[in-house]
Design a protein around this motif. Sequence first.
Motif, PDB file in Angstrom:
ATOM      1  N   VAL A  23      49.679  36.118  43.689  1.00 60.45           N
ATOM      2  CA  VAL A  23      49.253  34.740  43.941  1.00 60.45           C
ATOM      3  C   VAL A  23      50.420  33.793  43.674  1.00 60.45           C
ATOM      4  O   VAL A  23      51.268  34.074  42.821  1.00 60.45           O
ATOM      5  CB  VAL A  23      48.004  34.392  43.066  1.00 60.45           C
ATOM      6  N   ASN A  38      53.151  38.477  38.555  1.00 64.13           N
ATOM      7  CA  ASN A  38      52.254  38.501  39.710  1.00 64.13           C
ATOM      8  C   ASN A  38      51.679  37.146  40.083  1.00 64.13           C
ATOM      9  O   ASN A  38      50.880  37.032  40.996  1.00 64.13           O
ATOM     10  CB  ASN A  38      51.113  39.491  39.452  1.00 64.13           C
ATOM     11  N   CYS A  39      52.061  36.149  39.318  1.00 61.27           N
ATOM     12  CA  CYS A  39      51.522  34.806  39.529  1.00 61.27           C
ATOM     13  C   CYS A  39      52.692  33.841  39.383  1.00 61.27           C
ATOM     14  O   CYS A  39      53.030  33.420  38.285  1.00 61.27           O
ATOM     15  CB  CYS A  39      50.451  34.564  38.459  1.00 61.27           C
ATOM     16  N   GLY A  44      47.303  28.957  34.612  1.00 56.11           N
ATOM     17  CA  GLY A  44      47.125  30.111  35.495  1.00 56.11           C
ATOM     18  C   GLY A  44      48.162  31.190  35.290  1.00 56.11           C
ATOM     19  O   GLY A  44      47.868  32.375  35.449  1.00 56.11           O
ATOM     20  N   ASN A  45      49.400  30.810  34.958  1.00 53.10           N
ATOM     21  CA  ASN A  45      50.385  31.862  34.657  1.00 53.10           C
ATOM     22  C   ASN A  45      50.896  31.754  33.211  1.00 53.10           C
ATOM     23  O   ASN A  45      51.951  32.279  32.888  1.00 53.10           O
ATOM     24  CB  ASN A  45      51.533  31.875  35.665  1.00 53.10           C
ATOM     25  N   LEU A  57      42.382  35.491  41.542  1.00 54.21           N
ATOM     26  CA  LEU A  57      42.729  34.772  40.311  1.00 54.21           C
ATOM     27  C   LEU A  57      41.494  34.004  39.856  1.00 54.21           C
ATOM     28  O   LEU A  57      40.874  33.290  40.647  1.00 54.21           O
ATOM     29  CB  LEU A  57      43.882  33.798  40.575  1.00 54.21           C
ATOM     30  N   LEU A  89      43.620  37.985  36.612  1.00 48.66           N
ATOM     31  CA  LEU A  89      44.235  38.246  37.918  1.00 48.66           C
ATOM     32  C   LEU A  89      43.988  39.719  38.214  1.00 48.66           C
ATOM     33  O   LEU A  89      44.584  40.597  37.571  1.00 48.66           O
ATOM     34  CB  LEU A  89      45.735  37.925  37.872  1.00 48.66           C
TER      35      LEU A  89
END
Length: 243
Positions: free
Chosen positions: A160, A81-82, A47-48, A2, A60
Amino acid sequence: MLKFENIRKVFGDNEVLKSVSLEVPTGKVVVILGPSGSGKTTLLRCGNYLEPPTSGIVQLDDIIIDQKKYSKKQLKQLRENCTMVFQNYNLFKNKSALENVMEGLIIVKKVKKNEAREIAEKYLNKVGLGDRMDFYPSQLSGGQLQRVGIARAMAMEPKVILFDEPTAALDPELVDDVLEVMKSVAEAGMTMAVVTHEMQFAREVADEVVFMAEGYVVEKGNPEDVFTHPQHERTKQFLARVR
Ligand code: ADP
């Protein structure tokens, strides 16, 4: 891995993140430290894409989301995925522990109900809640609620997991249980970014610690170096206060 690249986030006239770049390598644990208000939670949420950055790139593996240009499909891939573990658990109060863990599998991943149940049971067992699957949030302790939160994040089998102060809302005697579960998730090889004030956890489990202040990454390195030889005045002050 990431990767955050030049992430800026502005709320109104408050520039909360000022070009933050950070990498969480596959299989590693990065712990993000820093005073309250320094932008740690906002960074995780970028991040997501729970919080879309004002500018910058979140990557990612081969999913590259440039704030200026990305597709719905990429966003869905990133979010699947996060996954995230929240300070206040964010569980559905009217669903059992098992149903809470099944929900994302059914709604987001379109997994069939029977299969979702099997996966949810597997992860609830992993966090030590095999005997509490049919309990509702009101019947569980804070530590158990957070373990449901962790099982839910793991059940998506993401690349992640982002942990946003997962023990901050817990009574002190319940903190260790949750940290133990997080440690076992790390030992199983999960890629993790963790915002926490638990210094002992950072020392023991982190591959890298990142110190943030006022929307910047001030310093990063392996935990031993940052804790014993902090380079920047801001890091020294913070560590002196939390020790
Ligand atoms: P930390 O996690 O380091 O405590 P946060 O990322 O929660 O920091 O907050 C950083 C700053 O961003 C704070 O000044 C906070 O008030 C502001 N902020 C966070 N979320 C929002 C929001 N949704 N709207 C407006 N301001 C926000």
